[in-house]
Design a protein around this motif. Structure first.
Motif: not given
Length: 455
Positions: A284-302, A417-426
């Motif tokens: 449940a927590v992982s699912s909520a975090a994933t949804v929030a991450m996508w919403l924040i990323g798209l909203a941030g881009a806008a 390093n994996g987490a940082l690479a993911t965020v850097a790519g995002t």
């Protein structure tokens, strides 16, 4: 002037605008990094739980095919075949499943009523390979009080485990002898008490009406011999504990290869109920975090696109002068991209300093809440009334909680390093998306129009 140098001077000259973009990007990067860290933490916790408890695969009778075929007797499978299946490297341990009626002889008395009032001392004996793998023992519901469990080392011996009430009533201890007769009372055999266990239940089994204090646990081979069998031990099924629940399909193929036609009339079902019960809050927590991450990323881009669009509008005269001086349009777009990428890199660096402690606290709070809700639901479950299966009253046996499988309420996030690479790519994708739309307007700029009319 080099467009990279112009980008740096522009960021310094427009400090307020730069700080606003930096603050926006820090917030976005921190939230996205938090989502990545929570996903990583929950995945590690799930893997650890899976390795710790494994998953039980039950080989049992296919009741649907049995009823459809009009058969009156359930099929059995040889212990030799079960042993072949159990040799798979995917299997951590396995157990036999067999049972039959037995009669207490030699003066040994039941603690409750006989399962058949017409037969004195009639009770149920369960045949096993390793008593430690029985669900009630492995979950901790039953406890061995004295002696030792039955293991595969007892395969060729007449070992038996008895419940403490039966031991107390008949003054039996490990090492003592007990005589049993088969279901028909025609054959008898002497068994050695290997251990005494405790079952906290005081209600009779709803299906066989056997009192828990009268349950006998013996080796499957001894139970088969007591029943008069002279060939290989025949079983009603088996349970295999897998090292990794994800290997079920591979194990299923292995079982089919080893058993072949012997599996006809049986099904292989994985019981990962304990794992799901433990990891439900994590999912449940992982699912909520994933949804929030996508919403924040798209909203941030806008948001960033809007900020850059406003900046482009404010810099039209600057761009007009540069175009009039012969600067190429793609360099103006590259300058915008360089500015936002520089801000993004700084923001990701700053977010990496604060994301781990913030995510640890936020993740712990979310998980504690989810785990507490799950625990309340498990504690609220009530068994059906004594003497009833509860099926006719709407009780679902699958709803019964697994004892000793409390929902996980702790995770540890780890910045790597994996987490940082993911965020850097995002962050790079967000930066490019935020630059793309405003940058397109630069291609339509007419330097003469901008300089003469200011539009």
């Amino acid at each position: 002037m080099n467009f990279l140098k112009r980008a740096g001077l522009s960021l310094l000259a427009h400090r307020i605008r730069t700080l606003v973009m930096l603050a926006t990007f820090v917030a976005i990067s921190t939230m996205v990094l938090g989502g990545v860290l929570i996903e990583g933490g929950t995945a590690r916790a799930e893997d650890a739980a899976a390795r710790r408890i494994g998953a039980d695969v039950t080989l049992g009778v296919d009741m649907d095919s049995l009823v459809a075929g009009g058969q009156m007797q359930a099929p059995q499978i040889s212990a030799d075949i079960i042993d072949k299946i159990g040799t798979s490297p995917l299997v951590e341990a396995y157990n036999y499943d067999s049972f039959n009626g037995a009669r207490l002889r030699g003066g040994t008395r039941l603690t409750g009523k006989s399962m058949d009032p017409s037969i004195e001392g009639y009770t149920l004996a369960m045949g096993v390979r390793d008593s430690r793998l029985m669900p009630d023992f492995s979950s901790g519901k039953w406890q061995l009080l004295a002696g030792r469990p039955l293991t595969d080392a007892d395969r060729n011996s007449n070992g038996i485990l008895i419940e403490e009430r039966l031991a107390r009533k008949n003054d039996l201890t490990p090492g003592d002898k007990i005589t049993l007769a088969d279901n028909d009372g025609k054959r008898t055999a002497e068994f050695t008490v290997r251990g005494v266990y405790r079952d906290p239940s005081d209600q009779p089994d709803p299906e066989y009406m056997q009192f828990p204090g009268d349950r006998l646990i013996v080796t499957a081979s001894a139970l088969s011999a007591l029943d008069g069998a002279t060939g290989p031990v025949e079983l009603r099924g088996a349970t295999f504990k897998l090292k990794d629940p994800a290997s079920f399909k591979e194990f299923e193929a292995h079982a089919q290869k080893q058993a072949g036609a012997a599996l006809e009339g049986f099904t292989l079902d994985i019981n990962d109920k304990a794992l799901k019960q433990m990891t439900g809050p994590l999912a449940a927590v992982s699912s909520a975090a994933t949804v929030a991450m996508w919403l924040i990323g798209l909203a941030g881009a806008a948001i960033l696109a809007l900020l850059i669009a406003l900046a482009v509008k404010q810099r039209r005269r600057e761009y007009g002068v540069l175009l009039a001086m012969g600067e190429r349009r793609w360099k103006l777009i590259a300058q915008q991209a360089a500015e936002i990428v520089a801000v993004a890199a700084l923001a990701i660096g700053l977010s990496s300093l604060v994301a781990e402690p913030l995510t640890q606290r936020a993740g712990a709070a979310l998980l504690n809440s989810e785990a507490a809700d799950a625990k309340r639901k498990l504690d609220a479950w009530e068994p059906p009334p004594p003497g009833s299966t509860g099926l006719d009253q709407g009780y679902d046996p699958d709803d019964q909680p697994v004892e000793g499988a409390d929902p996980i309420d702790e995770i540890t996030v780890r910045l790597d390093n994996g987490a940082l690479a993911t965020v850097a790519g995002t962050g790079l994708v967000i930066a490019l998306l935020a630059t793309a739309v405003p940058g397109a307007s630069v291609l339509r700029f007419n330097p003469r129009t901008i300089l003469t009319k200011g539009t």
